[in-house]
Design an enzyme around this catalytic site. Sequence first.
Site, PDB file in Angstrom:
ATOM      1  N   GLU A 294      58.174  51.014  73.480  1.00  0.00           N
ATOM      2  CA  GLU A 294      59.582  51.051  73.053  1.00  0.00           C
ATOM      3  C   GLU A 294      60.044  52.472  72.773  1.00  0.00           C
ATOM      4  O   GLU A 294      61.214  52.793  72.928  1.00  0.00           O
ATOM      5  CB  GLU A 294      59.786  50.202  71.792  1.00  0.00           C
ATOM      6  CG  GLU A 294      60.053  48.751  72.105  1.00  0.00           C
ATOM      7  CD  GLU A 294      60.553  47.940  70.914  1.00  0.00           C
ATOM      8  OE1 GLU A 294      60.774  48.501  69.824  1.00  0.00           O
ATOM      9  OE2 GLU A 294      60.700  46.725  71.071  1.00  0.00           O
ATOM     10  N   HIS A 323      33.890  43.150  80.619  1.00  0.00           N
ATOM     11  CA  HIS A 323      33.612  42.057  81.548  1.00  0.00           C
ATOM     12  C   HIS A 323      34.883  41.530  82.186  1.00  0.00           C
ATOM     13  O   HIS A 323      34.900  40.433  82.725  1.00  0.00           O
ATOM     14  CB  HIS A 323      32.855  40.945  80.813  1.00  0.00           C
ATOM     15  CG  HIS A 323      31.558  41.448  80.260  1.00  0.00           C
ATOM     16  ND1 HIS A 323      30.381  41.385  80.953  1.00  0.00           N
ATOM     17  CD2 HIS A 323      31.291  42.085  79.096  1.00  0.00           C
ATOM     18  CE1 HIS A 323      29.415  41.948  80.227  1.00  0.00           C
ATOM     19  NE2 HIS A 323      29.945  42.385  79.099  1.00  0.00           N
ATOM     20  N   LYS A 436      68.562  41.385  73.596  1.00  0.00           N
ATOM     21  CA  LYS A 436      68.994  40.669  72.382  1.00  0.00           C
ATOM     22  C   LYS A 436      70.433  40.196  72.562  1.00  0.00           C
ATOM     23  O   LYS A 436      70.775  39.064  72.256  1.00  0.00           O
ATOM     24  CB  LYS A 436      68.934  41.605  71.164  1.00  0.00           C
ATOM     25  CG  LYS A 436      67.565  41.727  70.503  1.00  0.00           C
ATOM     26  CD  LYS A 436      67.713  42.449  69.147  1.00  0.00           C
ATOM     27  CE  LYS A 436      66.392  42.597  68.424  1.00  0.00           C
ATOM     28  NZ  LYS A 436      66.497  43.206  67.109  1.00  0.00           N
TER      29      LYS A 436
HETATM   30  O1  PA5 Z   1      60.792  48.457  66.790  1.00  0.00           O
HETATM   31  C1  PA5 Z   1      61.858  47.873  66.779  1.00  0.00           C
HETATM   32  O2  PA5 Z   1      62.899  48.407  66.351  1.00  0.00           O
HETATM   33  C2  PA5 Z   1      61.967  46.443  67.268  1.00  0.00           C
HETATM   34  O3  PA5 Z   1      60.790  45.999  67.823  1.00  0.00           O
HETATM   35  C3  PA5 Z   1      62.313  45.532  66.092  1.00  0.00           C
HETATM   36  O4  PA5 Z   1      61.336  45.631  65.104  1.00  0.00           O
HETATM   37  C4  PA5 Z   1      62.431  44.071  66.536  1.00  0.00           C
HETATM   38  O5  PA5 Z   1      63.358  43.955  67.580  1.00  0.00           O
HETATM   39  C5  PA5 Z   1      62.859  43.184  65.379  1.00  0.00           C
HETATM   40  O6  PA5 Z   1      64.067  43.653  64.842  1.00  0.00           O
HETATM   41  P1  PA5 Z   1      64.530  43.253  63.383  1.00  0.00           P
HETATM   42  O7  PA5 Z   1      63.568  43.845  62.405  1.00  0.00           O
HETATM   43  O8  PA5 Z   1      65.900  43.812  63.248  1.00  0.00           O
HETATM   44  O9  PA5 Z   1      64.514  41.763  63.319  1.00  0.00           O
END
Ligand code: PA5
Length: 462
Positions: A294, A323, A436
Amino acid sequence: MITLNYKNVDEKVIGKEHGLNIEKEFSTYKDIIEKIIKDLNQRKDKKGQWLQWMNLGYNEETVWYVKEFAAMVKGQFDNILVLGIGGSALGGIAVTEALLKPYWNLLTPEQRNGMPRIFFLDNIDPDQISGLLEVIDLKRTLVNVITKSGSTAETMSQYMIIKDLMEQQLGDSYRKNIVATTDQQTGILRQLANQEGYKTFVVPDDVGGRFSVFSAVGLLPFALVGIDIEDMMNGVKDMDLALKNTDIHNNIAAQNALIHYLMDTKKGKNLSVMMPYSSRLKYISDWYVQLWAESLGKEEDSNGNKVNCGPTPIKALGATDQHSQIQLYNEGPNDKVINFIRVAEFDKTVEIPHIFDYTGIGYLGGKTINQLINAEADSTRVALLDYKRPTVTITLPRVNAFSVAQLLYMLEVQTAIAGELYNINTFNQPGVEQAKNYTYALMGRAGYEESAKALTEKMTKQ
Ligand code: PA5
């Protein structure tokens, strides 16, 4: 201290075609790295830089509040249920798997020193949710709903299901069974928590989900099951101090960031495998995959140029995946950097009894499983070396709160430095937001009608 050994990426060891001239590269990038580290440390207190995670190790106030709450509810619950997804769950899973006794939820309360079992619901599989509800008694469960935005569909739908059931079973007092971790001011969960009177903790400003493990997002679940969060904070502070060193020769996060960056951009190795030789560290790889993917997978660089960059992270487990995946890593495309994580000393020593004399297995008798797992890590590294595959090895002295926190923080800083080298915004996630938003549109959220129409058209054409 944890250590990093990078000699197996050096061209002196794996040859010019696949290796790097480390001495030369470190000296070429010396000033750039120095500038990056200085800059990150200067920007970390500024609003809007998304670098507040660099201050979390020093947040004594949160540690205090979390410990106070954990002490207050001690003995009241048999289960902790964490609702969250992505950065709101992966750190929690990685650390509890690493630091709690293996098979924690199967142990007796005495074996758990009276601490509760812990479950993470980080998906929306109806069969899994139904299954979990058969395993836990909600009346004896403390639910920690974690979402920074306060509106993530997966987490909020889980919350609504659980809240409804709890209210049916407990009446008004269900409120004591819910604690919310979310933004201090904004978001629907914050609004709901205020209305319903839940205990709340804060996901601090300028801390993205994947960098939030040392905020209340991670610390609260850890403290609730008895993990020493002060030891963890000491590990973070210790590593932070070490990583403030602007000299690449003395900064393991900068070294590994640069190695990965150069392997990708100069040698075409854009896959990064994380392979701990420890089952307890298995989920560190899941956490790393999210952090790396990310943060570094971006369409545009900071100047708006289309770059579509980012090394792809892959999770593996030693010795298990010897393995399954190692055949590919040895003989398939030479397009990966493999990160081994080794544990110098395991908590337990398990001896293999000398009960058979067959040539094929007799040699194992009298040795320990500890020797075997580290011998396998060595042999895999050397085999990869024979095939001229670059590997780095991170070694933890032991798996404990201090060293696991050091490892996670080191990988966070490594990611931030890599992001600067790629010249991208490490801390946004437009690709995640896109998906999202499409989900909101498909599920009929108000305000997303136009997207829903466009999306339905696209889907019917597929
Ligand atoms: O790293 C990030 O920002 C994302 O992976 C969020 O943690 C994830 O989308 C969940 O978002 P939220 O904490 O707003 O529910």
